[in-house]
Design an enzyme around this catalytic site. Structure first.
Site, PDB file in Angstrom:
ATOM      1  N   GLU A 112       0.845  -1.191   0.000  1.00 18.23           N
ATOM      2  CA  GLU A 112       0.000   0.000   0.000  1.00 18.23           C
ATOM      3  C   GLU A 112       0.876   1.234   0.000  1.00 18.23           C
ATOM      4  OE1 GLU A 112      -3.950  -0.285   2.062  1.00 18.23           O
ATOM      5  OE2 GLU A 112      -2.850  -1.689   3.321  1.00 18.23           O
ATOM      6  N   HIS A 227      -8.726   9.929   4.528  1.00 15.69           N
ATOM      7  CA  HIS A 227      -8.361   8.927   3.521  1.00 15.69           C
ATOM      8  C   HIS A 227      -8.532   9.537   2.136  1.00 15.69           C
ATOM      9  CE1 HIS A 227      -8.096   5.250   1.203  1.00 15.69           C
ATOM     10  NE2 HIS A 227      -7.691   4.625   2.294  1.00 15.69           N
ATOM     11  N   ARG A 268      -0.867   8.968   3.057  1.00 18.25           N
ATOM     12  CA  ARG A 268      -2.259   9.355   2.854  1.00 18.25           C
ATOM     13  C   ARG A 268      -2.481  10.866   2.932  1.00 18.25           C
ATOM     14  NH1 ARG A 268      -5.278   4.638   6.442  1.00 18.25           N
ATOM     15  NH2 ARG A 268      -5.059   2.996   4.881  1.00 18.25           N
ATOM     16  N   HIS A 329     -11.242   9.495   8.069  1.00 18.99           N
ATOM     17  CA  HIS A 329     -11.061   8.040   8.086  1.00 18.99           C
ATOM     18  C   HIS A 329     -10.584   7.486   9.421  1.00 18.99           C
ATOM     19  CE1 HIS A 329     -10.260   4.031   6.692  1.00 18.99           C
ATOM     20  NE2 HIS A 329      -8.954   4.138   6.848  1.00 18.99           N
ATOM     21  N   ARG A 364      -1.227   7.917  10.127  1.00 16.22           N
ATOM     22  CA  ARG A 364      -1.054   6.466  10.208  1.00 16.22           C
ATOM     23  C   ARG A 364      -0.613   5.861   8.882  1.00 16.22           C
ATOM     24  NH1 ARG A 364      -4.409   2.174   9.050  1.00 16.22           N
ATOM     25  NH2 ARG A 364      -6.268   3.471   8.788  1.00 16.22           N
TER      26      ARG A 364
END
Length: 427
Positions: A112, A227, A268, A329, A364
């Site tokens: 990711e 997000h 992100r 998110h 995160r």
């Protein structure tokens, strides 16, 4: 429901369930949840769960986590999470969590955004559901664990900074003072406070607000992750997440003219900011995400839930780009805890998104949330089993104060929002 338990756990997501399973079967445990037990945000996690790929991966995994968190992470907590990952994964596999496998039967890994290599285990695009439903099924077999659905915590029983249980209310506003030696807040994030969020609307920071009311230490309330990619919709309600794994596997982001405008594998917050800037530049409400570079086979097999939802909304990701927009998110702040998930109140623990142990820093890293939740939920359980027990709490709650549940919750939500505002002003 009894009047006394050894442990009360508020929340039935991955953190709460794993904590309950890690406790001794001699402990009488009560789990409370506002809705059905399977309506936690843990069930919504799509991408996967991280795992250290070996000693040669440690330095990169540590650096990826720190870089994504803008180096504001607690380094000891990051190290503890990474070092614990293999043991956690082995335990999940032993519990029959069905992670994807390669053709020769080995664990399969995906990548990711902001990860330097593939280190994420997954089950299609519903990894959170696979892990959390497995844990829930096992909890339901335990005679020492009782789950009460549609039961809302409205206060802590507390005196002299010692926690002695909770006050809960059912759907008819009946009040239940429930005493316990330990209370674990595992009640999720704050997405319900936002109009556009990937979270369930009933998960709105109640436990955080209650803790703040009792002067429990909190940290980084303004660290709220957006997000980058949720499916654009003009309807109200929870936003459908387009997993970061989609971009990790090769999906691209386009502006209104079909041109790429950013590196899709950045952290992100960086990608979200690039999308906001592009939407303002183009005068649009969304950008386009193109899954076609992934290939039809991967879309259907790795992302079947995303594919099906897009089709239901009128978009075929195999044939065309889909409209996406950032949404709230994840919450990196929360109730401040140590490495054993202890809060500043004796007998009170917090784990999962409710807590802030510093693992995530300011932002995160993808797929660290499930791992972090499980690692520190287990540490909370071990501390309750083997740590020093708090002195008994002598509080006698005044039940007359608990008449209007919705008014109480609204006040707790306001406490959280005011706290976020103060921290943003200080920043």
């Amino acid at each position: 429901m009894n009047e006394y338990y050894d442990v009360i756990i508020v929340g039935t997501g991955a953190a709460g369930l794993y904590c309950a399973l890690m406790l001794s079967e001699r402990k009488k445990i009560l789990m409370l949840t506002k809705q059905e037990a399977d309506l936690s945000d843990s069930f919504l996690a799509q991408g996967g769960i991280c795992m250290l790929r070996g000693e040669d991966d440690y330095k990169d995994y540590f650096e990826d986590t720190m870089r994504a968190g803008h180096y504001e992470n607690n380094e000891r907590a990051v190290d503890l999470m990474i070092r614990s990952s293999n043991d956690i994964i082995r335990d999940l596999v032993s519990r029959k969590v069905d992670f994807a496998r390669t053709a020769d039967g080995e664990l399969d890994f995906t990548r990711e955004g902001a990860h330097s290599r593939p280190r994420i285990l997954f089950h299609k695009d519903i990894t959170g559901k696979e892990i959390t439903s497995t844990l829930l099924k096992q909890v339901l077999t335990k005679e020492n664990i009782e789950i009460r659905e549609h039961m809302t915590m409205v206060d802590l029983i507390e005196k002299d900074n010692i926690c002695g249980g909770v006050v809960a209310m059912d759907e008819e506003n009946h009040v239940y003072p429930i005493r316990s030696q330990y209370v674990v807040l595992a009640c999720g994030g704050i997405g319900g406070l936002y109009q556009n969020s990937t979270n369930y609307p009933h998960i709105a920071g109640d436990g955080l607000g209650i803790a703040m009311k009792h002067q429990v230490e909190v940290e980084h309330l303004d660290y709220i992750q957006i997000h980058p990619t949720t499916l654009f919709s003009r309807s109200r309600g929870r936003r459908f997440l387009i997993s970061e794994s989609v971009r990790g596997e090769g999906a691209l982001l386009y502006d209104k003219n079909g041109q790429r405008f950013t590196n899709e594998l950045q952290p992100r917050d960086v990608v979200s900011q690039a999308i906001f800037v592009q939407m303002e530049k183009d005068g649009t409400e969304f950008v386009w995400e193109d899954m076609r570079p992934i290939g039809e086979k991967t879309i259907r097999e790795h992302f079947p839930n995303i594919y099906q939802h897009c089709m239901e909304e009128g978009f075929d990701p195999i044939k065309e780009p889909i409209p996406v927009v950032p949404a709230q998110h994840y919450f990196m702040g929360g109730i401040k805890v140590d490495l054993s998930s202890r809060t500043s109140m004796k007998g009170l623990y917090a784990c999962g998104e409710t807590s802030c142990n510093g693992v995530h820093g300011k932002n995160r890293l993808a797929s660290n949330s499930l791992l972090e939740s499980l690692v520190f939920a287990r540490r909370a359980a071990y501390d309750m089993l083997f740590g020093q027990a708090p002195d008994p709490c002598q509080a006698e709650p005044d039940l007359k104060r608990y008449e209007d549940k919705e008014a109480l919750l609204e006040r707790y939500h306001q406490i959280v929002l005011e706290g976020i505002g103060r921290m943003r002003e200080n920043e």
